[in-house]
Structures are given as C-alpha cells and as structure tokens.
Design a protein around this motif. Structure first.
Motif, PDB file in Angstrom:
ATOM      1  N   HIS A 182      -3.087   4.666   0.949  1.00 29.47           N
ATOM      2  CA  HIS A 182      -4.379   3.958   0.973  1.00 29.47           C
ATOM      3  C   HIS A 182      -4.771   3.315  -0.353  1.00 29.47           C
ATOM      4  O   HIS A 182      -5.912   2.908  -0.521  1.00 29.47           O
ATOM      5  CB  HIS A 182      -5.513   4.877   1.470  1.00 29.47           C
ATOM      6  CG  HIS A 182      -5.186   5.533   2.767  1.00 29.47           C
ATOM      7  ND1 HIS A 182      -5.044   4.826   3.936  1.00 29.47           N
ATOM      8  CD2 HIS A 182      -4.933   6.831   3.072  1.00 29.47           C
ATOM      9  CE1 HIS A 182      -4.727   5.663   4.911  1.00 29.47           C
ATOM     10  NE2 HIS A 182      -4.656   6.872   4.419  1.00 29.47           N
ATOM     11  N   GLU A 183      -3.846   3.226  -1.316  1.00 31.81           N
ATOM     12  CA  GLU A 183      -4.117   2.506  -2.567  1.00 31.81           C
ATOM     13  C   GLU A 183      -3.307   1.214  -2.536  1.00 31.81           C
ATOM     14  O   GLU A 183      -2.208   1.181  -1.973  1.00 31.81           O
ATOM     15  CB  GLU A 183      -3.678   3.323  -3.791  1.00 31.81           C
ATOM     16  CG  GLU A 183      -4.396   4.639  -3.969  1.00 31.81           C
ATOM     17  CD  GLU A 183      -5.776   4.494  -4.580  1.00 31.81           C
ATOM     18  OE1 GLU A 183      -6.116   3.401  -5.071  1.00 31.81           O
ATOM     19  OE2 GLU A 183      -6.516   5.486  -4.560  1.00 31.81           O
ATOM     20  N   THR A 189       0.830  -1.200   0.000  1.00 20.78           N
ATOM     21  CA  THR A 189       0.000   0.000   0.000  1.00 20.78           C
ATOM     22  C   THR A 189       0.866   1.253   0.000  1.00 20.78           C
ATOM     23  O   THR A 189       1.976   1.272   0.543  1.00 20.78           O
ATOM     24  CB  THR A 189      -0.944   0.055   1.230  1.00 20.78           C
ATOM     25  OG1 THR A 189      -0.151   0.015   2.416  1.00 20.78           O
ATOM     26  CG2 THR A 189      -1.931  -1.085   1.227  1.00 20.78           C
TER      27      THR A 189
END
Length: 153
Positions: A14-15, A11
């Motif tokens: 938050h992706e 990550t």
C-alpha cells in the motif's frame, strides 16, 4: 526550472514507490519462476524472458515486509543495474510520472518499514501524494549482484 525525471510508479504493501524509467527495461505479468537453491529467501529464482535468464527478487522480502502470494495485479519489473538485468516482483505497476528534482527530499530513516539505505529520496507529488524513490545500487548491493551474476552464466 528544475530538472525532471520520469519514474515508473509501483506499489508494495500500500505504499507507492518509483524507479527511474531509464533503469526499467520492461514490465511483465507474473510468469513461472524457477527456484534456485542456496539463495537468500527474497531471491525467488529465475525466469526465461525471451531467451534471457533473469534473476527475480521479491521486493517485499528484500525490504523485510510481509510477503504475499502474487495476485492478478502483481508485476515483474525488469531493471538494469550495473550491467545486470534483474526482475523485481511488485504488487502492481500502474503509472509513469514526471518528478521535479526539487520535489525530492532525503529519505527519513525508515519509510513504510523500508530502511533509508534502499531509498534515494521521497518525492512530493501535488499536495498529498508521496512517492518513495528506490536507490537501485543499494537494493542490489555488490555482494548480491555477484551472487545473481552466477545465475546468469
């Protein structure tokens, strides 16, 4: 039957991103990084990993995302690209997935603030999960690799 590839899931901001397992040497907890002068801001310096000096890049900085202080879950993913080992600082590395090649689509122009040239594609996992696959040869473009190779000497 579509071919599958194994990817390490990590990550950033938050992706979820993925790198093919066969490009990953090892995943390490954060260790002290020695700064190197006259390098791009996203090159954090070098580490000594079992006697090998490895340049370390903050992927957030590389992609123009806001850089943050490393946390307990931060990791350095050591990848091999063009005969060079490089460490990528990521927010966390938490999974290994099989991705079917027919689940991978071409990336849109920008995903999560990251330009498409750094991306190999976007994989659909199940109904709701998207995994952004890195294009390592662009993340480490030729001129930067030449710069990084100088550290290793």
């Amino acid at each position: 039957m579509a071919e599958e590839m194994k990817v390490i899931v990590f990550t950033l901001a938050h992706e979820e991103y993925g790198i093919e397992v066969d490009k990953v040497r090892t995943i390490e907890r954060m260790i002290p990084i020695t700064r190197v002068p006259k390098t791009p801001a996203f090159v954090k310096g070098v580490i000594n990993l079992r006697g090998i000096v490895i340049p370390v890049i903050d992927l957030r900085g590389r992609f123009g995302l806001e850089e943050t202080e490393p946390s307990e879950s931060s990791r350095i993913i050591i990848v091999a690209a063009n005969d060079l080992e490089v460490g990528f600082i990521v927010d966390s590395a938490n999974d290994v997935l099989d991705v079917a090649s027919d689940a991978i689509e071409n990336p849109p122009e920008v995903v999560g603030g990251v330009k498409a040239k750094y991306l190999r594609g976007v994989a659909k996992i199940g109904d709701s999960r998207l995994l952004i696959l890195l294009n390592l040869s662009e993340v480490l473009n030729r001129s930067e690799i030449i710069q990084l190779e100088k550290f290793g000497e």
